[in-house]
Design an enzyme around this catalytic site. Structure first.
Site, PDB file in Angstrom:
ATOM      1  N   VAL A  76      63.175  60.866  38.284  1.00 47.35           N
ATOM      2  CA  VAL A  76      64.138  61.900  37.869  1.00 47.35           C
ATOM      3  C   VAL A  76      63.958  63.182  38.663  1.00 47.35           C
ATOM      4  CG1 VAL A  76      65.021  63.253  35.925  1.00 47.35           C
ATOM      5  CG2 VAL A  76      64.222  60.903  35.547  1.00 47.35           C
ATOM      6  N   GLU A 121      72.961  60.661  50.781  1.00 41.96           N
ATOM      7  CA  GLU A 121      72.865  59.300  51.294  1.00 41.96           C
ATOM      8  C   GLU A 121      73.785  59.188  52.519  1.00 41.96           C
ATOM      9  OE1 GLU A 121      70.867  56.918  50.182  1.00 41.96           O
ATOM     10  OE2 GLU A 121      70.072  58.222  48.603  1.00 41.96           O
ATOM     11  N   ASP A 123      73.917  58.342  40.389  1.00 36.88           N
ATOM     12  CA  ASP A 123      72.495  58.656  40.527  1.00 36.88           C
ATOM     13  C   ASP A 123      72.046  59.620  39.424  1.00 36.88           C
ATOM     14  OD1 ASP A 123      69.938  58.695  42.083  1.00 36.88           O
ATOM     15  OD2 ASP A 123      70.451  60.807  42.265  1.00 36.88           O
ATOM     16  N   GLU A 154      57.227  59.031  37.656  1.00 38.22           N
ATOM     17  CA  GLU A 154      57.581  60.445  37.567  1.00 38.22           C
ATOM     18  C   GLU A 154      58.695  60.812  38.540  1.00 38.22           C
ATOM     19  OE1 GLU A 154      58.011  63.491  35.908  1.00 38.22           O
ATOM     20  OE2 GLU A 154      55.918  63.151  35.375  1.00 38.22           O
ATOM     21  N   GLY A 172      70.656  65.662  56.109  1.00 40.55           N
ATOM     22  CA  GLY A 172      69.986  64.543  55.454  1.00 40.55           C
ATOM     23  C   GLY A 172      69.799  64.706  53.967  1.00 40.55           C
ATOM     24  N   VAL A 228      60.722  56.961  52.189  1.00 42.48           N
ATOM     25  CA  VAL A 228      59.741  57.346  51.177  1.00 42.48           C
ATOM     26  C   VAL A 228      58.467  56.504  51.300  1.00 42.48           C
ATOM     27  CG1 VAL A 228      59.245  57.441  48.699  1.00 42.48           C
ATOM     28  CG2 VAL A 228      61.467  58.212  49.558  1.00 42.48           C
ATOM     29  N   ALA A 264      61.854  63.955  41.318  1.00 39.41           N
ATOM     30  CA  ALA A 264      61.075  63.856  42.566  1.00 39.41           C
ATOM     31  C   ALA A 264      59.617  64.194  42.265  1.00 39.41           C
ATOM     32  CB  ALA A 264      61.658  64.738  43.647  1.00 39.41           C
ATOM     33  N   LYS A 315      64.501  53.614  40.534  1.00 39.46           N
ATOM     34  CA  LYS A 315      64.982  53.940  39.187  1.00 39.46           C
ATOM     35  C   LYS A 315      65.500  52.727  38.420  1.00 39.46           C
ATOM     36  CE  LYS A 315      66.852  58.266  41.078  1.00 39.46           C
ATOM     37  NZ  LYS A 315      66.693  57.846  42.484  1.00 39.46           N
ATOM     38  N   LYS A 340      69.337  58.907  36.167  1.00 42.81           N
ATOM     39  CA  LYS A 340      68.242  59.812  35.810  1.00 42.81           C
ATOM     40  C   LYS A 340      68.362  60.286  34.362  1.00 42.81           C
ATOM     41  CE  LYS A 340      67.636  61.478  40.563  1.00 42.81           C
ATOM     42  NZ  LYS A 340      67.771  62.621  41.500  1.00 42.81           N
ATOM     43  N   LEU A 355      58.506  66.834  40.567  1.00 46.47           N
ATOM     44  CA  LEU A 355      58.333  67.742  39.432  1.00 46.47           C
ATOM     45  C   LEU A 355      57.741  67.018  38.223  1.00 46.47           C
ATOM     46  CD1 LEU A 355      61.728  69.682  39.613  1.00 46.47           C
ATOM     47  CD2 LEU A 355      59.488  70.408  40.467  1.00 46.47           C
TER      48      LEU A 355
END
Length: 802
Positions: free
Chosen positions: A591, A650, A661, A588, A647, A458, A593, A561, A665, A595
């Site tokens: 939770v 994880e 995860d 943002e 992919g 990322v 990505a 997070k 969120k 959006l």
């Protein structure tokens, strides 16, 4: 006639040949000129330093000999014995007395100008030019205010006019700036940058066409280029604007220079000795442009705080203040006075601050005893920033920019016209403050300085996106994105003017160990403004750096997070620090990505809308797995392996299947509604059978076929036209302190928003009191480095609007 004035840097050993070239070219062009010179190089400061040493019984002779050698270097055969002998006698006397008067200081400093006129005259004569060294003390008569003498106009003008009648025609008079003499023929000086004043007086008395002031810069700039790298040259100024600049610290002008020029409407042009092609800055009766002109700085000042609540409503207090200061020849450059209580801030020369306090305490001795005056104190290490041409109606723009960069002015005031504003700031904040103000009011683009922590999938994608998009954003939005730091777990790459496309190689070559402190110190050292720290680490320990970053002027953007899902006490503490420091934290992507989920929930909640439930598929990887598994007649293990290969999960897919995860969120969304839930409050359905939870990732993947029977039973046990979805569900009475948080696998009708989900999309249903049973639905790509990085990028751009 044109008057040419040359400053000390122009006349240095390295630059003086350029001065001679300029004078020669003027003569070759047929111009009638007279020349005014300052002391050469750093002579005035050197003489002042030697004088201080002599008065302190320090050894000064070695420095004096070095001064002599430097002044002789260009003209070794020229006789400077009169000036050098005078210096030796004066300094010997000062050394014996261990003290000196302002009168003695004027005599010492004057020798710099006297040496300069001899040197320039000799060099001109060597080129066959009829030059005449002119000691201004013979012409310019002043009062007896040593150190800051005022010319006696009638006598001075008559002397100068008569002198030029005798020494004119083909003669080039080389006049000493800065110095004059009183009617007793004692040497006086005209104050700071007094050579400019000498030149403007000559221009006035001789009815010159233009005064050309040659210095080491191309003209007057929107700010000091030494403080602001992207300062712009001002092509034209009015006399009044130039006078304001001079009064408020523009080093290139003397505060009194403009007045003699205004009287005769004589143009002043600021030129660069070392760049003769540039036309400089022209100062005339009328400016060719409107609006803010420049930012000037006074840094050799102190702030006096005078507080006396008992004096409220008493008449004559201000008069007493200024009378006591005036009797000690102390000038006040800025005054700011409170109306609710008797509090006055006064800005004076730093050298006179102690004397000013002493004078005020003497004047208000009785009032101090009766407590009508609380205290009179000095705030040292301050500076004044003046925005020349700043309309008070728009002052909120630079002021707010300062506050956002954690610079709080100690006081400010504006002129009667309302067109100039001055601020007093801490000296340690001066460099950054000037850059912030300049960027706000002059900048073609607002510069945003970004530090990126974490350069994995990322983080690396984000950096590439920013580098690629920077030109378009600069062109379209006038925002200059500047990534000045990139850090991984081992090293950090630092670059004041920003990284380039070779950043990965340079990071690998960096010898600087990764440290948040290194980044903070670098930002401070280079006075970087509009700071954003981006956390793409997914590292629990890194969140401990959030508070130090905020306290040192950084806004935060994070795809990590953890800071929002650790203890509620840390969650609240971080937000209190953000509020105290006027900073923002955007996340943002935590939770949804890319959006716009958190923004939507914040907007609804802050507007008073009662959100009653939030439910959805939060995980892009689990969305893909259960969408495909529900639609196709394939074993669960086959779908899981496809997700791993593509992919979507994880490296260890149990990180997704355990539900943690999704739980994090869900907890983030709960806390956005001001709920105080902890992670332990969440009911999580772990999709990993117990026998696989302690094995290695490789063993789990190799044996995942054993999951088929378990999930086949769940799939076959559904109602008709139902599909499986792994959801997060926040429900209950969300007006209470805590809500109910469930993370679980459910079966839903395929014709519902949840049931119709495709691919790896995420979906969120937001139920509110106003909307009833019809939820607000937000759906889109819920995973992937490109999408997440783009969401982080979006948060960065949101912050730039501040």
């Amino acid at each position: 006639m044109k008057v040419l004035k040359f400053g000390g840097k122009s006349l240095s050993n390295e630059g003086i040949s350029k001065v001679i070239d300029i004078i020669e070219s003027k003569i070759d062009n047929g111009d009638r000129i007279t020349v005014v010179v300052s002391a050469r190089g750093n002579a005035t400061n050197e003489l002042e330093s030697i004088l201080q040493k002599a008065s302190s019984s320090e050894v000064y002779q070695e420095q004096l000999e070095a001064f002599k050698l430097s002044q002789r270097q260009i003209t070794p055969l020229l006789d400077f014995n009169p000036e050098f002998n005078k210096l030796e006698k004066l300094l010997e006397g000062v050394s014996l007395l261990e003290d000196f008067s302002t009168k003695v200081k004027d005599e010492v400093l004057a020798q710099g100008e006297l040496i300069a006129i001899k040197t320039v005259t000799e060099l001109l004569q060597q080129r066959g030019i009829n030059a005449n060294a002119t000691d201004a003390r013979l012409l310019l008569k002043t009062d007896e205010s040593f150190g800051n003498a005022q010319p006696i106009e009638g006598v001075s003008k008559e002397n100068i006019v008569n002198y030029y009648k005798k020494h004119n025609g083909t003669t080039v008079n080389v006049v000493s700036g800065f110095i004059g003499s009183n009617l007793k023929n004692e040497t006086t000086t005209l104050g700071r940058n007094g050579s400019n004043y000498t030149a403007s007086l000559l221009a006035n008395y001789l009815d010159a066409d233009e005064l050309q002031n040659y210095t080491h810069v191309d003209g007057i700039f929107t700010a000091n280029p030494d403080l602001v790298s992207d300062a712009k040259k001002i092509e034209e100024l009015s006399f009044s604007e130039a006078n304001e600049l001079a009064n408020f610290g523009a080093n290139i002008l003397h505060a009194k220079t403009i007045i003699p020029l205004i009287e005769k409407n004589i143009n002043l042009r600021i030129l660069n000795t070392f760049n003769q092609k540039d036309e400089g800055t022209l100062i005339t009766a009328k400016s060719s442009a409107k609006g803010i002109k420049s930012i000037s700085v006074l840094d050799n000042v102190a702030l006096l705080n005078f507080e006396g609540r008992g004096l409220l409503g008493k008449v004559g207090v201000d008069a007493r203040i200024f009378k006591s200061l005036g009797s000690h020849d102390i000038s006040v450059s800025i005054i700011s006075q409170g109306s609710s209580e008797r509090g006055i801030g006064l800005v004076v020369d730093k050298e006179k601050a102690e004397l000013a306090v002493k004078a005020l305490k003497h004047e208000f001795e009785y009032d101090l005893k009766t407590k009508d005056v609380n205290h009179i104190s000095i705030v040292n290490d301050v500076a004044v920033i003046s925005i020349i041409g700043q309309d008070l109606s728009e002052f909120h723009l630079p002021y707010n920019a300062l506050i956002q960069n954690q610079i709080v002015p100690l006081l400010f005031n504006n002129t009667i016209t309302g067109k100039n504003v001055s601020l007093v700031v801490k000296k340690e904040e001066l460099h950054k403050a000037v850059n912030v103000i300049h960027g706000q009011i002059f900048g073609v683009a607002k510069k945003i300085n970004i530090a990126v922590f974490g350069k994995g999938l990322v983080g690396g994608t984000l950096i590439e996106q920013i580098i690629k998009s920077t030109p378009a954003i600069l062109d379209r939005r006038k925002i200059q994105l500047n990534i000045f730091a990139v850090a991984n777990s081992k090293k950090v790459l630092l670059s004041q003017h920003g990284i380039d496309e070779n950043w990965q190689a340079k990071l690998n070559e960096s010898s600087i160990e990764s440290s948040v402190d290194e980044v903070i110190d670098f930002a401070k050292a280079h006075h970087l403004e509009n700071l954003i720290a981006v956390d793409n680490t997914a590292n629990q320990d890194f969140i401990e750096n959030y508070i130090p970053l905020v306290e040192n002027g950084f806004d935060l953007v994070s795809s990590n997070k953890i800071a929002n899902t650790v203890s509620h006490s840390f969650y609240k503490k971080l937000r209190q620090v953000l509020e105290n420091n006027k900073k923002t934290y955007l996340y943002e992507t935590n939770v949804g990505a890319g959006l716009p989920l958190i923004d939507t929930i914040k907007l609804l909640h802050d507007s008073g809308e009662n959100i009653t439930r939030i439910r959805g598929v939060f995980s892009g990887s689990l969305s893909f797995i259960f969408n495909k598994y529900s639609e196709e007649n394939v074993p669960f293990a086959t779908v899981l392996k496809e997700a791993i290969e593509n992919g979507y999960t994880e490296p260890d897919p149990r990180e997704d299947l355990c539900g943690n995860d999704v739980a994090r969120k869900l907890l983030i969304l709960a806390r956005e509604l001001d709920l105080e839930n902890e992670f332990e409050d969440i009911h999580i359905e772990n999709l990993i059978p117990e026998e696989f939870r302690d094995s290695s990732a490789a063993e789990f993947i190799d044996n995942c076929d054993k999951l088929n029977d378990h999930f086949n039973k769940i799939k076959d046990g559904q109602e008709e036209n139902h599909v499986l979805r792994y959801i997060g569900d926040l429900h209950g009475d969300l007006q209470q302190t805590k809500g109910n948080l469930d993370v679980k696998l459910v079966s839903v009708p395929e014709n519902t928003p949840l049931g119709s989900l495709k691919g790896s999309d995420a979906i969120f249903e937001i139920y509110t009191e106003s909307y009833g049973n019809q939820p607000i639905v937000i759906q889109g790509a819920g995973a992937g480095a490109e999408v997440t990085a783009r969401g982080v990028f979006g948060d960065i751009l949101r912050l730039t609007k501040k």
